[in-house]
Design a protein around this motif. Structure first.
Motif, PDB file in Angstrom:
ATOM      1  N   ARG A 261      36.440  58.880  35.651  1.00  0.00           N
ATOM      2  CA  ARG A 261      37.280  59.311  36.764  1.00  0.00           C
ATOM      3  C   ARG A 261      36.453  59.203  38.056  1.00  0.00           C
ATOM      4  O   ARG A 261      35.385  59.823  38.177  1.00  0.00           O
ATOM      5  N   VAL A 262      36.925  58.408  39.000  1.00  0.00           N
ATOM      6  CA  VAL A 262      36.147  58.154  40.212  1.00  0.00           C
ATOM      7  C   VAL A 262      35.809  59.454  40.929  1.00  0.00           C
ATOM      8  O   VAL A 262      34.687  59.657  41.406  1.00  0.00           O
TER       9      VAL A 262
ATOM     10  N   VAL B  45      38.727  52.607  42.872  1.00  0.00           N
ATOM     11  CA  VAL B  45      37.885  51.428  42.664  1.00  0.00           C
ATOM     12  C   VAL B  45      38.479  50.268  43.451  1.00  0.00           C
ATOM     13  O   VAL B  45      39.657  49.944  43.315  1.00  0.00           O
ATOM     14  N   LEU B  46      37.633  49.656  44.269  1.00  0.00           N
ATOM     15  CA  LEU B  46      38.059  48.476  45.025  1.00  0.00           C
ATOM     16  C   LEU B  46      37.727  47.214  44.239  1.00  0.00           C
ATOM     17  O   LEU B  46      38.522  46.275  44.164  1.00  0.00           O
ATOM     18  N   GLU B  47      36.563  47.240  43.638  1.00  0.00           N
ATOM     19  CA  GLU B  47      36.061  46.027  42.987  1.00  0.00           C
ATOM     20  C   GLU B  47      35.095  46.438  41.879  1.00  0.00           C
ATOM     21  O   GLU B  47      34.380  47.428  42.031  1.00  0.00           O
ATOM     22  N   GLU B  48      35.096  45.713  40.780  1.00  0.00           N
ATOM     23  CA  GLU B  48      34.166  46.017  39.686  1.00  0.00           C
ATOM     24  C   GLU B  48      33.922  44.732  38.905  1.00  0.00           C
ATOM     25  O   GLU B  48      34.875  44.019  38.570  1.00  0.00           O
ATOM     26  N   THR B  49      32.685  44.415  38.646  1.00  0.00           N
ATOM     27  CA  THR B  49      32.357  43.175  37.937  1.00  0.00           C
ATOM     28  C   THR B  49      31.158  43.386  37.031  1.00  0.00           C
ATOM     29  O   THR B  49      30.213  44.075  37.413  1.00  0.00           O
ATOM     30  N   LEU B  50      31.207  42.807  35.864  1.00  0.00           N
ATOM     31  CA  LEU B  50      30.013  42.710  35.027  1.00  0.00           C
ATOM     32  C   LEU B  50      29.806  41.250  34.682  1.00  0.00           C
ATOM     33  O   LEU B  50      30.717  40.580  34.170  1.00  0.00           O
TER      34      LEU B  50
ATOM     35  N   LYS C 216      40.905  46.107  42.468  1.00  0.00           N
ATOM     36  CA  LYS C 216      41.709  47.343  42.462  1.00  0.00           C
ATOM     37  C   LYS C 216      42.182  47.655  41.021  1.00  0.00           C
ATOM     38  O   LYS C 216      41.360  47.903  40.161  1.00  0.00           O
ATOM     39  N   ALA C 217      43.482  47.576  40.745  1.00  0.00           N
ATOM     40  CA  ALA C 217      43.962  47.964  39.417  1.00  0.00           C
ATOM     41  C   ALA C 217      43.936  46.796  38.421  1.00  0.00           C
ATOM     42  O   ALA C 217      44.061  47.000  37.208  1.00  0.00           O
ATOM     43  N   GLN C 218      43.775  45.598  38.913  1.00  0.00           N
ATOM     44  CA  GLN C 218      43.887  44.410  38.065  1.00  0.00           C
ATOM     45  C   GLN C 218      42.535  44.057  37.423  1.00  0.00           C
ATOM     46  O   GLN C 218      41.566  43.760  38.122  1.00  0.00           O
ATOM     47  N   VAL C 219      42.497  44.120  36.102  1.00  0.00           N
ATOM     48  CA  VAL C 219      41.262  43.783  35.382  1.00  0.00           C
ATOM     49  C   VAL C 219      41.442  42.441  34.694  1.00  0.00           C
ATOM     50  O   VAL C 219      42.494  42.161  34.096  1.00  0.00           O
ATOM     51  N   HIS C 220      40.422  41.605  34.794  1.00  0.00           N
ATOM     52  CA  HIS C 220      40.459  40.292  34.162  1.00  0.00           C
ATOM     53  C   HIS C 220      39.295  40.191  33.184  1.00  0.00           C
ATOM     54  O   HIS C 220      38.126  40.145  33.578  1.00  0.00           O
TER      55      HIS C 220
ATOM     56  N   GLU D 208      40.865  35.404  26.756  1.00  0.00           N
ATOM     57  CA  GLU D 208      40.970  35.876  28.124  1.00  0.00           C
ATOM     58  C   GLU D 208      42.147  36.857  28.205  1.00  0.00           C
ATOM     59  O   GLU D 208      43.146  36.667  27.510  1.00  0.00           O
ATOM     60  N   ALA D 209      42.001  37.892  29.004  1.00  0.00           N
ATOM     61  CA  ALA D 209      43.098  38.856  29.100  1.00  0.00           C
ATOM     62  C   ALA D 209      43.148  39.471  30.487  1.00  0.00           C
ATOM     63  O   ALA D 209      42.139  39.553  31.187  1.00  0.00           O
ATOM     64  N   ARG D 210      44.330  39.881  30.864  1.00  0.00           N
ATOM     65  CA  ARG D 210      44.505  40.599  32.137  1.00  0.00           C
ATOM     66  C   ARG D 210      45.308  41.855  31.843  1.00  0.00           C
ATOM     67  O   ARG D 210      46.248  41.830  31.068  1.00  0.00           O
ATOM     68  N   PHE D 211      44.903  42.950  32.453  1.00  0.00           N
ATOM     69  CA  PHE D 211      45.680  44.179  32.285  1.00  0.00           C
ATOM     70  C   PHE D 211      45.462  45.069  33.503  1.00  0.00           C
ATOM     71  O   PHE D 211      44.540  44.853  34.307  1.00  0.00           O
ATOM     72  N   LEU D 212      46.316  46.047  33.620  1.00  0.00           N
ATOM     73  CA  LEU D 212      46.221  46.975  34.746  1.00  0.00           C
ATOM     74  C   LEU D 212      45.559  48.273  34.298  1.00  0.00           C
ATOM     75  O   LEU D 212      45.719  48.711  33.158  1.00  0.00           O
ATOM     76  N   ILE D 213      44.854  48.846  35.208  1.00  0.00           N
ATOM     77  CA  ILE D 213      44.191  50.123  34.910  1.00  0.00           C
ATOM     78  C   ILE D 213      44.379  51.030  36.134  1.00  0.00           C
ATOM     79  O   ILE D 213      44.426  50.548  37.269  1.00  0.00           O
ATOM     80  N   ASP D 214      44.494  52.295  35.881  1.00  0.00           N
ATOM     81  CA  ASP D 214      44.589  53.267  36.975  1.00  0.00           C
ATOM     82  C   ASP D 214      43.422  53.026  37.933  1.00  0.00           C
ATOM     83  O   ASP D 214      42.261  53.015  37.519  1.00  0.00           O
TER      84      ASP D 214
END
Lengths: 166, 369
Positions: free
Chosen positions: B55-56, B104-109, B121-125, B134-140
């Motif tokens: 939780r941010v 979260v604005l941006e997150e990358t590993l 933002k909410a879109q995870v790739h 490969e998958a895409r999903f939304l996250i809070d």
């Protein structure tokens, strides 16, 4: 973990900050780090002698386990060793050693940079490896080889205090 | 080993990069309020993410923006070398207008330059890795993805990185709060090491041979040490007890009754054992010289530096002259700050002109980074 005074141990009294860092590199690479302690810098080679005379002679007389290295710059004067020896009492001479760069550590660092020894700590580490491995790759450098007599004495009495030799 | 730690817009750290790459140990020095501890706080945020806090609002708050500057994202970037691979993790937070909590604005590993997952933002790739599609999903957008994304196996880069990050040792012990009691085991001690007993149990359960390392180290400092016991007391609880002996007599002392300095020896012993048993680790120890006698400080710090030379990384902060002397110019970093309104600056001490002895210069404050 203070120095273990129940066993022989070594105090290193460095002339200045550069020598302190050389000693740090050496200390990091001995086997028995608890048997060595690098003391505060004295602030000059004459101050090393003053401190040795005013503090350490009495302390060494009191504690037979204490060995000392006076780490000074020779400033281009190899005969400085003889001058320093005059203040070391005869009864302590077997436990006191004088080491240092022929000129100063900065010149040594400059000279050893091509060998990837570009910091005092790295040079100190290389000197410790020489002692541990019974080599003289770094000790034989032009700015260090004048220490050979003292190194021979150290090899016999002090290196076994600091290193695990098989 | 950390190759790069970059923090922007977090408290006093603005466009801040910690130059510790290539150093198995480093020391942060500087006056009070220059941001030494804040570097540890930044690492702690990353560690908490890896330990499962997602939780941010539990990680950062609006007050953490540098000088309240909420129009610029707060950013944490870490690049580490583990084995032969380079791992890069980036997370940026923002506080849009009318939001009560950061998101979260941006997150990358990335591993070896290739993304494992990225997020806007909410879109995870999720990138295609191995057999996984490969998958895409939304996250809070108030949740960090790293603790949520499921790794395929313990060999998966995601697992390796997350575990390394979670196992970072970020320490600011308060010995008086350390009692040695435990009801569980852990390899992830908390900041104040109040869970020392659980950490001890965890290490010994994970690698029983670690006891020898702990014992050997402590025996050097406390020659009368005989044994460290962790007997069961009550239901499912244990309580550490240290046995001393001398001249044929024996004395058991509950861990909580040891002196503050002795507890720090114990912590140091576990740090060395942990790095050996489940390292290489990063250890950030805020003022490791606290509670120690002057004659102990130098060897204490040197033992840590030496242990991490063969793997892992040790970063310390200090105001103690004996601790400072055990580092050299290539691994001593000076943090400074002109005022509370200006950011922390960091420079290697080798780039700073110092007249005479370093410690004297620090005492005189003749030290202009």
């Amino acid at each position: 973990m203070s120095v273990n005074k129940y066993l022989p141990y070594l105090f290193v009294l460095p002339e200045d900050d550069a020598n302190r860092q050389l000693a740090n590199g050496f200390h990091l690479n001995i086997d028995k780090i608890r048997q060595m302690q690098v003391l505060e810098v004295a602030g000059g080679w004459r101050e090393v002698l003053d401190l040795f005379s005013s503090v350490h002679i009495t302390e060494m007389e009191r504690d037979g386990n204490r060995y000392m290295v006076l780490l000074i710059d020779f400033d281009g004067k190899p005969n400085r060793l003889d001058k320093v020896r005059t203040i070391i009492p005869n009864h302590l001479s077997e436990r006191v050693f004088v080491l240092g760069t022929l000129t100063d550590p900065e010149a040594l660092r400059h000279a050893l940079r091509p060998a990837d020894l570009d910091s005092y700590e790295k040079i100190g580490s290389a000197l410790a490896f020489d002692c541990r491995d019974a080599t003289d790759a770094t000790w034989s450098h032009d700015l260090l080889r004048h220490n050979s007599g003292e190194i021979d004495r150290l090899r016999l009495s002090v290196w076994p205090i600091l290193f695990h030799f098989v | 080993m950390i190759r790069r730690l970059y923090v922007n817009n977090f408290r006093c750290l603005e466009n801040f990069e910690l130059p510790v790459s290539g150093h198995s140990s480093a020391l942060l020095i500087g006056k009070n309020g220059t941001g030494k501890t804040t570097v540890g706080v930044a690492l702690k945020i990353l560690q908490r993410i890896a330990r499962g806090t997602n939780r941010v609002d539990d990680l950062v708050k609006a007050k953490d923006f540098a000088r309240g500057r909420t129009d610029v994202p707060m950013r944490f970037e870490i690049e580490v070398e583990l084995g032969t691979k380079i791992y890069e993790y980036v997370i940026a937070f923002e506080l849009p207008e009318n939001f009560k909590e950061l998101r979260v604005l941006e997150e990358t590993l990335k591993v070896g330059g290739k993304p494992v997952y990225s997020r806007d933002k909410a879109q995870v790739h999720l990138a295609k890795v191995g057999q996984a599609k490969e998958a895409r999903f939304l996250i809070d957008w108030h949740l960090v993805a790293l603790p949520i994304v499921q790794e395929e196996s313990p060999k998966a880069p995601l697992f390796i990185f997350k575990q390394w990050l979670a196992r970072m040792l970020i320490l600011r012990p308060i010995p008086s709060l350390i009692l040695g009691d435990s009801k569980e085991e852990t390899l992830q001690p908390n900041l104040q090491v109040t869970d020392f007993g659980a950490w001890f149990s965890g290490i010994i359960a994970y690698a029983p041979s670690a006891y020898a390392k702990v014992y050997d180290y402590l025996k050097q400092m406390m020659p009368d040490l005989e044994d460290i016991r962790n007997p069961v007391v009550g239901t499912d609880a244990r309580s550490l007890e240290v046995q001393f002996s001398s001249d044929g007599r024996s004395l058991p002392i509950p861990f909580g009754d040891l002196s503050d300095g002795e507890k720090c020896f114990m912590i140091c012993a576990l740090v060395l054992a942990a790095n050996s048993a489940y390292g290489p680790l990063l250890c950030f120890w805020d003022e490791p010289d606290n509670y120690l006698a002057l004659s102990e400080v130098g060897h204490f710090v040197l033992a840590l530096r030496k242990a991490f030379e063969s793997g892992g990384q040790f970063i310390a902060t200090s105001h103690n002259d004996e601790a400072i002397r055990r580092f050299s110019e290539e691994n001593t970093l000076v943090l400074s700050r002109k005022s509370h309104l200006e950011p922390t600056l960091v420079r290697p001490i080798s780039e700073i002109q110092i007249n005479g002895d370093l410690i004297s210069a620090l005492v005189r404050d003749d030290f202009e980074p």
